[in-house]
Design an enzyme around this catalytic site. Sequence first.
Site, PDB file in Angstrom:
ATOM      1  N   ASN A 207      81.037  67.323  30.387  1.00  0.00           N
ATOM      2  CA  ASN A 207      80.671  68.105  31.339  1.00  0.00           C
ATOM      3  C   ASN A 207      80.637  68.097  32.146  1.00  0.00           C
ATOM      4  OD1 ASN A 207      77.984  66.735  30.183  1.00  0.00           O
ATOM      5  ND2 ASN A 207      76.661  68.031  30.736  1.00  0.00           N
ATOM      6  N   LYS A 230      84.516  53.592  29.247  1.00  0.00           N
ATOM      7  CA  LYS A 230      84.829  55.623  27.602  1.00  0.00           C
ATOM      8  C   LYS A 230      85.093  56.368  28.004  1.00  0.00           C
ATOM      9  CE  LYS A 230      84.334  57.255  23.818  1.00  0.00           C
ATOM     10  NZ  LYS A 230      85.055  58.794  23.536  1.00  0.00           N
ATOM     11  N   THR A 231      86.132  57.126  28.064  1.00  0.00           N
ATOM     12  CA  THR A 231      85.802  58.391  28.650  1.00  0.00           C
ATOM     13  C   THR A 231      85.994  59.880  27.476  1.00  0.00           C
ATOM     14  OG1 THR A 231      88.048  58.868  28.987  1.00  0.00           O
ATOM     15  CG2 THR A 231      86.818  58.384  30.767  1.00  0.00           C
ATOM     16  N   GLY A 263      85.090  58.999  19.684  1.00  0.00           N
ATOM     17  CA  GLY A 263      83.770  58.210  19.351  1.00  0.00           C
ATOM     18  C   GLY A 263      83.993  57.714  18.498  1.00  0.00           C
ATOM     19  N   GLY A 283      74.855  61.734  26.007  1.00  0.00           N
ATOM     20  CA  GLY A 283      76.606  62.827  25.305  1.00  0.00           C
ATOM     21  C   GLY A 283      74.527  63.464  24.520  1.00  0.00           C
ATOM     22  N   SER A 284      75.185  63.768  22.901  1.00  0.00           N
ATOM     23  CA  SER A 284      74.052  64.212  21.954  1.00  0.00           C
ATOM     24  C   SER A 284      72.451  63.754  21.700  1.00  0.00           C
ATOM     25  CB  SER A 284      74.967  65.432  21.764  1.00  0.00           C
ATOM     26  OG  SER A 284      75.290  63.941  20.256  1.00  0.00           O
ATOM     27  N   GLU A 306      71.443  59.068  27.915  1.00  0.00           N
ATOM     28  CA  GLU A 306      70.585  60.541  28.245  1.00  0.00           C
ATOM     29  C   GLU A 306      70.917  61.411  27.734  1.00  0.00           C
ATOM     30  OE1 GLU A 306      71.436  62.999  29.942  1.00  0.00           O
ATOM     31  OE2 GLU A 306      72.229  62.303  31.433  1.00  0.00           O
ATOM     32  N   CYS A 340      73.074  69.428  29.568  1.00  0.00           N
ATOM     33  CA  CYS A 340      72.005  69.014  29.178  1.00  0.00           C
ATOM     34  C   CYS A 340      70.599  70.005  30.241  1.00  0.00           C
ATOM     35  CB  CYS A 340      71.702  67.361  29.091  1.00  0.00           C
ATOM     36  SG  CYS A 340      71.866  66.657  30.605  1.00  0.00           S
ATOM     37  N   GLN A 387      83.698  74.111  21.294  1.00  0.00           N
ATOM     38  CA  GLN A 387      82.715  74.726  21.341  1.00  0.00           C
ATOM     39  C   GLN A 387      82.297  76.433  21.793  1.00  0.00           C
ATOM     40  OE1 GLN A 387      79.779  72.286  21.910  1.00  0.00           O
ATOM     41  NE2 GLN A 387      78.387  73.802  23.338  1.00  0.00           N
ATOM     42  N   PHE A 388      83.026  76.266  22.045  1.00  0.00           N
ATOM     43  CA  PHE A 388      83.273  78.112  22.131  1.00  0.00           C
ATOM     44  C   PHE A 388      82.372  79.170  20.242  1.00  0.00           C
ATOM     45  CE2 PHE A 388      85.275  82.093  21.892  1.00  0.00           C
ATOM     46  CZ  PHE A 388      85.118  82.463  23.314  1.00  0.00           C
ATOM     47  N   GLU A 389      82.834  78.307  19.672  1.00  0.00           N
ATOM     48  CA  GLU A 389      83.202  79.156  18.406  1.00  0.00           C
ATOM     49  C   GLU A 389      80.999  79.214  18.129  1.00  0.00           C
ATOM     50  OE1 GLU A 389      84.452  81.546  16.886  1.00  0.00           O
ATOM     51  OE2 GLU A 389      86.512  80.997  17.867  1.00  0.00           O
ATOM     52  N   GLU A 437      69.959  73.253  21.076  1.00  0.00           N
ATOM     53  CA  GLU A 437      70.697  73.042  22.163  1.00  0.00           C
ATOM     54  C   GLU A 437      72.014  73.908  21.460  1.00  0.00           C
ATOM     55  OE1 GLU A 437      71.726  69.530  25.293  1.00  0.00           O
ATOM     56  OE2 GLU A 437      71.833  69.285  23.442  1.00  0.00           O
TER      57      GLU A 437
END
Length: 539
Positions: A207, A230-231, A263, A283-284, A306, A340, A387-389, A437
């Site tokens: 994000n 890592k991206t 991941g 991340g989450s 974080e 976040c 993410q959209f769905e 979230e």
Amino acid sequence: MASRMLSSLRSVSSFGSPSKRCSVLHSGLYYCWVRGINGVAESVAADEPIIPPVQIDHTQLLINGDFVDAASGKTFSTFDPRSGDLIANVAEADREDVNRAVSAARKAFDEGPWPRMTAYERSRILLRCADLLEKHNDEVAALETWDSGKPYEQAAKVEVPMVTRVFRYYAGWADKIHGLTVPADGPYHVQTLHEPIGVAGQIIPWNFPLLIYSWKVGPALACGNTVVLKTSEQTPLSALYVSKLFLEAGLPPGVLNVISGFGPTAGAALCSHMDVDKLAFTGSSSTGKIVLGLSAQSNLKPVTLELGGKSPFIVCKDADIDAAAEAAHSALFFNQGQCCVAGSRTFVHESIYDEFVEKAKELAAKRVVGDPFKIGVEQGPQIDSVQFEKILRYIRSGVESGATLETGGQRIGSKGYYMRPTVFSNVEDDMLIAKDEIFGPVQSILKFKDLEEVIRRANATPYGLAAGVFTQNIDYANSLTRALRVGTVWINCYDVFDATIPFGGYKMSGQGRVKGMNSLSNYLQVKAAVTPLNNPAWL
């Protein structure tokens, strides 16, 4: 070339001369409201997305100072969220590539010049990188927008300059890291040494990929560590570009290594690696638990986390209602709601609730959604179809659970992942839209009666990342600031970030702090050195 293309891009904007109000709050995130003519909402999601004004030159892994293919030869695709079309194929790292990157970082730390340079020399390299980043601001911003869907104006005018500021901030810290001489009860000379921790493994999200890259890489390098980063698989491009600038600035080979991948493979290998001395993850919360577990199962490397949030935005009965409504709007919808710290639980006092809901509804209905490369667009597409769905499922859940859908809730267009800004009223605490979230443009507005009640309800969550408070009463502000169990409280503002301000969460929103001087301790070991004194003149 990029600047010429950007000038051309501005000339094709479909906006006439809408009324516009923009401001940057104390180096903070970007607030920009653009309203259509005569108050009519505008949606400018283009059928054919604008061609981004940047060339993609780096899609390989960066290991030991060279851009190289994955050992397996595999690649994965990164997609344009405006259309779902392919942007580029990027080298896909797995365990063997992680081993190569960690080996390079280990050798650079154990044998290379980086931790042995003077702190001033390290500072100068960080400053040179910041200068290069400033020079290439437009290209970097275009990559960030293309890959993530965030508005180009947001990336170019706020986020990339903030990254530059962070690197300069930590460059300034590099030669100010030192220990103490400590008095002891006896004839001993005691000093503390602050030493770099070693090889830092870092994992960044999609994000705010480049901003969080700077929050991790800046302090790690200032302290003399080496890095394997890592991206996210959704947004790998900007980190590779900026890492190339570090090499141009004179960073020695192996000090900064960048791998792109997934991941369960690359991320898990990095977290489990026995030769990584430190982990930093954004991340989450669910993935944060996995990261912490992999650290514990390997070499107990320290971990900074974080993580997620479900932040309360509290509007007291005496608040400036217009200012509060606009700030609450930005607190939720900024960056397509993919934050976040999004103020995703808007608590409003019952005496002003109905008026606030009408203002929130009006602001959301007027929000300009469209191609993020168009000037004046406030909201681009969501990051991807998954993410959209997910967001659409939460919207359906809100309707089914009895919340009132005031506006929005639908897809915009048939191409890409554009979503109409959504506002729910009459939201109750036990609804999923009030508990989970969502990470999308969905505002949930709840009603409260008094401070005691709203404190209890605001804290009744496993998260504790941030909160907003709008009031003109200093006693209300002080009570809420101290009572809310969160890492950041914004009073009569929101999303104010700065290189100097520590950031992190309580409870399941994380461990440790990033930014500010607090972040340095994540990348340092403290050693006590004790020497006997023979017949000292003083103690």
